[in-house]
Scaffold this active site. Sequence first.
Site, PDB file in Angstrom:
ATOM      1  N   HIS A   1       5.969  11.225 -23.579  1.00 49.82           N
ATOM      2  CA  HIS A   1       6.091  10.089 -24.501  1.00 49.82           C
ATOM      3  C   HIS A   1       6.277  10.524 -25.958  1.00 49.82           C
ATOM      4  O   HIS A   1       6.707   9.741 -26.793  1.00 49.82           O
ATOM      5  CB  HIS A   1       4.934   9.089 -24.326  1.00 49.82           C
ATOM      6  CG  HIS A   1       3.643   9.505 -24.950  1.00 49.82           C
ATOM      7  ND1 HIS A   1       2.746  10.318 -24.320  1.00 49.82           N
ATOM      8  CD2 HIS A   1       3.083   9.204 -26.141  1.00 49.82           C
ATOM      9  CE1 HIS A   1       1.694  10.507 -25.097  1.00 49.82           C
ATOM     10  NE2 HIS A   1       1.875   9.844 -26.209  1.00 49.82           N
TER      11      HIS A   1
ATOM     12  N   HIS B   1       3.445  18.005 -24.880  1.00 43.76           N
ATOM     13  CA  HIS B   1       3.784  17.432 -26.190  1.00 43.76           C
ATOM     14  C   HIS B   1       4.044  18.501 -27.267  1.00 43.76           C
ATOM     15  O   HIS B   1       5.044  18.452 -27.972  1.00 43.76           O
ATOM     16  CB  HIS B   1       2.674  16.503 -26.666  1.00 43.76           C
ATOM     17  CG  HIS B   1       2.287  15.453 -25.663  1.00 43.76           C
ATOM     18  ND1 HIS B   1       3.201  14.839 -24.841  1.00 43.76           N
ATOM     19  CD2 HIS B   1       1.084  14.910 -25.331  1.00 43.76           C
ATOM     20  CE1 HIS B   1       2.579  13.967 -24.059  1.00 43.76           C
ATOM     21  NE2 HIS B   1       1.289  13.999 -24.334  1.00 43.76           N
TER      22      HIS B   1
ATOM     23  N   ASP C   1       0.893  -1.158   0.000  1.00 38.91           N
ATOM     24  CA  ASP C   1       0.000   0.000   0.000  1.00 38.91           C
ATOM     25  C   ASP C   1       0.933   1.210   0.000  1.00 38.91           C
ATOM     26  O   ASP C   1       1.635   1.469   0.987  1.00 38.91           O
ATOM     27  CB  ASP C   1      -0.887  -0.031   1.264  1.00 38.91           C
ATOM     28  CG  ASP C   1      -1.773   1.200   1.343  1.00 38.91           C
ATOM     29  OD1 ASP C   1      -1.496   2.182   0.608  1.00 38.91           O
ATOM     30  OD2 ASP C   1      -2.736   1.183   2.127  1.00 38.91           O
TER      31      ASP C   1
ATOM     32  N   LYS D   1       8.924   9.277 -29.843  1.00 36.64           N
ATOM     33  CA  LYS D   1       8.409   9.007 -31.193  1.00 36.64           C
ATOM     34  C   LYS D   1       9.523   9.213 -32.218  1.00 36.64           C
ATOM     35  O   LYS D   1      10.276  10.186 -32.166  1.00 36.64           O
ATOM     36  CB  LYS D   1       7.221   9.929 -31.511  1.00 36.64           C
ATOM     37  CG  LYS D   1       5.967   9.586 -30.683  1.00 36.64           C
ATOM     38  CD  LYS D   1       4.753  10.330 -31.177  1.00 36.64           C
ATOM     39  CE  LYS D   1       3.595  10.289 -30.188  1.00 36.64           C
ATOM     40  NZ  LYS D   1       2.789   9.090 -30.221  1.00 36.64           N
TER      41      LYS D   1
ATOM     42  N   ASP E   1      -3.176  19.303 -20.837  1.00 34.84           N
ATOM     43  CA  ASP E   1      -3.016  17.878 -21.129  1.00 34.84           C
ATOM     44  C   ASP E   1      -2.090  17.633 -22.324  1.00 34.84           C
ATOM     45  O   ASP E   1      -1.340  16.660 -22.352  1.00 34.84           O
ATOM     46  CB  ASP E   1      -4.397  17.259 -21.415  1.00 34.84           C
ATOM     47  CG  ASP E   1      -4.352  15.754 -21.575  1.00 34.84           C
ATOM     48  OD1 ASP E   1      -3.692  15.092 -20.753  1.00 34.84           O
ATOM     49  OD2 ASP E   1      -4.962  15.214 -22.532  1.00 34.84           O
TER      50      ASP E   1
ATOM     51  N   LYS F   1      -9.481  17.267 -29.256  1.00 35.97           N
ATOM     52  CA  LYS F   1     -10.060  15.922 -29.228  1.00 35.97           C
ATOM     53  C   LYS F   1     -11.269  15.900 -30.155  1.00 35.97           C
ATOM     54  O   LYS F   1     -11.884  16.927 -30.408  1.00 35.97           O
ATOM     55  CB  LYS F   1     -10.490  15.566 -27.810  1.00 35.97           C
ATOM     56  CG  LYS F   1      -9.357  15.702 -26.805  1.00 35.97           C
ATOM     57  CD  LYS F   1      -9.197  14.456 -25.949  1.00 35.97           C
ATOM     58  CE  LYS F   1      -8.110  14.573 -24.920  1.00 35.97           C
ATOM     59  NZ  LYS F   1      -6.739  14.445 -25.414  1.00 35.97           N
TER      60      LYS F   1
HETATM   61  C1  BG6 Z   1      -1.617  11.893 -23.468  1.00 36.18           C
HETATM   62  C2  BG6 Z   1      -2.853  12.671 -23.125  1.00 36.18           C
HETATM   63  O1  BG6 Z   1      -0.487  12.496 -22.901  1.00 36.18           O
HETATM   64  O2  BG6 Z   1      -1.439  11.859 -24.884  1.00 36.18           O
HETATM   65  C3  BG6 Z   1      -4.072  12.082 -23.817  1.00 36.18           C
HETATM   66  O3  BG6 Z   1      -3.061  12.652 -21.726  1.00 36.18           O
HETATM   67  C4  BG6 Z   1      -3.822  12.006 -25.316  1.00 36.18           C
HETATM   68  O4  BG6 Z   1      -5.235  12.877 -23.554  1.00 36.18           O
HETATM   69  C5  BG6 Z   1      -2.517  11.257 -25.584  1.00 36.18           C
HETATM   70  O5  BG6 Z   1      -4.932  11.352 -25.916  1.00 36.18           O
HETATM   71  C6  BG6 Z   1      -2.170  11.293 -27.075  1.00 36.18           C
HETATM   72  O6  BG6 Z   1      -1.020  10.506 -27.308  1.00 36.18           O
HETATM   73  P1  BG6 Z   1      -0.731   9.891 -28.749  1.00 36.18           P
HETATM   74  O7  BG6 Z   1       0.593   9.231 -28.622  1.00 36.18           O
HETATM   75  O8  BG6 Z   1      -1.862   8.948 -29.039  1.00 36.18           O
HETATM   76  O9  BG6 Z   1      -0.740  11.037 -29.713  1.00 36.18           O
END
Ligand code: BG6
Length: 489
Positions: A177, A239, A92, A181, A234, A339
Site C-alpha cells: 500500500h 514498504h 465457505d 502513497k 512486517d 512501533k
Molecule cells: C502495515 C503493517 O503493512 O503497515 C502495519 O502490517 C503497519 O503493522 C502499517 O502499522 C503502517 O501503514 P501506514 O500506511 O499507516 O504507514
Amino acid sequence: MKEKKIYKPCDLIIYGALGDLSRRKLLISLYRLENANLIEPNTRIIGVDRHEGDNAGFIAIVLKNLREFLNDKIEDTVWQRFSARLTYLKIDLTQRDQYQPLKTVLNPQTHIAVNYFAVSPVLFKNICQGLSHSGVLTAESRMVMEKPIGHDLESCKEINDAVAKVFSEEQVFRIDHYLGKETVLNLLALRFANSIFTTNWDHNTIDHIQITVAEEVGIEGRWDYFDKTGQLRDMLQNHLLQILTFIAMEPPVNLEAKNIRNEKIKVLEALRPITLSNVEEKTVRGQYSAGFLKGRAVPGYLEEEGANVESTTESFVALRVDIDNWRWAGVPFYLRTGKRLTNKRTEIVIYFKQLPHNIFNDSFRDLPPNKLTIHLQPNEGVDVQILNKVPGIDENIKLQKTKLDLSFSEAFKKSRIFGGYEKLVLEAMRGNPTLFLSREEIEQAWIWVDSIQDAWQHLNDTPKHYQAGSWGPVASVALLARDGRAWEE
Ligand code: BG6
C-alpha cells in the site's frame, strides 16, 4: 497527449468482505472513489464471506462501517449510487463446491472479474482452487493479493506457485500500500523530471540517505500475527525496500510496468548481503518497554494483551544498507522503522556532500550540507535545506540555514490527495500493473531479508529495549555514530 482511456466495468469480488481489511480500508476507499466519480458506472462490488447474510444485511454493515471509519460526511446521493453496486454471497472459502453461485452472479461477457483476496494467506490456495473448480475464470480475470505474501522465500514461493496454477503473472496484482502513497509516486517525478536532481543523484554528490518509517501505534490487538512476523518482515521487507528501490533505481525507459519493475529488481539484486559476519555491525533490533506517548502511559511489548512474556520479536529495526553498483558505491542507506516511537513520521532525507572548503568560517566551522527531505506522511511535502546570507549591512557575511519548503496541501490546494488504497484499488480495476509488485521483485526482497533473519537466529542475542515514546534503542544512534553521522531528529 494520450487519449482518455475507456475502461471496461468490473465485477470486483472481495473475499473476506466482512473482515478487518475490507471494513477499515477497502470499502472506505471504494466509497471515496465513488464520491470522486471515479468508479465505472456499471462496476459491481460483490462481497464474499463465510457468514450467513443477504444483500440488505451487507449493505447495512457497509453503511455502519462507513459511519465508523470514514472521516467525511456520507453524502446521500453518493451512498445511493454506491449501495446499488453491492451484492453479498456466502461462501465457505475452504469448500470448493461452494464457489458455484459465483457463476450466476458474475457476468464475464461484459465485466472483468477482479478477485480481491482480503483474507489470510492460508486461504489463498483454497480460493484459487475454488475459482478454478467453479469455471468462472477467464483470460481477462485478475487477482489482487496483499502482504504478508509468505514469511520467507520458501513460503512466498509456495503462495506464488499456488496462484500461478490458476492465474498468469499478468493477471496477478500484488499490493504494497506504500506504492499508492502520493509522495512515493512523486519520487519518480522528482527524480526524473527535474534536472537538478537527475544530475545530482549519485556517489559524486550524495553523502548518505536516511529512510525513517516511524509509527506511533503498537500491536493494536494483532499480537499473534505480529509476534510471528516482527518489524523486519512486517515493514522493512516490503514498504521500506520499496521506497529504497524508487530512490535508488536507474531511470526506466518509460513508465511501463515492466520497465519500472526491471529497474527495481536490479537494485534489490545489488543490495549487499547482511550475514552472520556483518549482522552485528549493520543491524539493530529493538523491542519497546512501557513508556509514555503524548503524555499517555502505554504498556511495553511484553505487556500487550495476549503477549508471550518470553518473546524476542523485534518491534524496531535499524540497518545500514549498501548498494553494490556504480551509482551508489560508498553511499550508505540507513533504514529504520519501529512501533511506539515518538510520533508517526515517514520521511526520506538525502544528505548531499559537504563542500571541500569553507570561506564562511564566521558563521560555521564546517558548512552544514544541503539536505533534501521528502515527507511521505503526515503533511506530504518536500523541502531543501540551503545556506543563505542573513540580510543586513554588517561587514561580515553571516550565513543561516533556511528551507525551500514545498507543502503539497499548500501548493496543490485544488487537488485532493488520495489515500494509498484508493489509488491501488482503482489501478487494479483499470488493469494498470505499474504500482504492483512482480513475483521476481518480492522473491528477491525475501532472499535479502531471509539472510538477516537467519543471521539474527544464529546470534545468541535479544533485541535491545527502548522506551515507548522514544526514538528507539541507543544502539541505533551508535549505528550511525560509528560512521560519524546522526539520525535526522
Ligand atoms: C502495515 C503493517 O503493512 O503497515 C502495519 O502490517 C503497519 O503493522 C502499517 O502499522 C503502517 O501503514 P501506514 O500506511 O499507516 O504507514
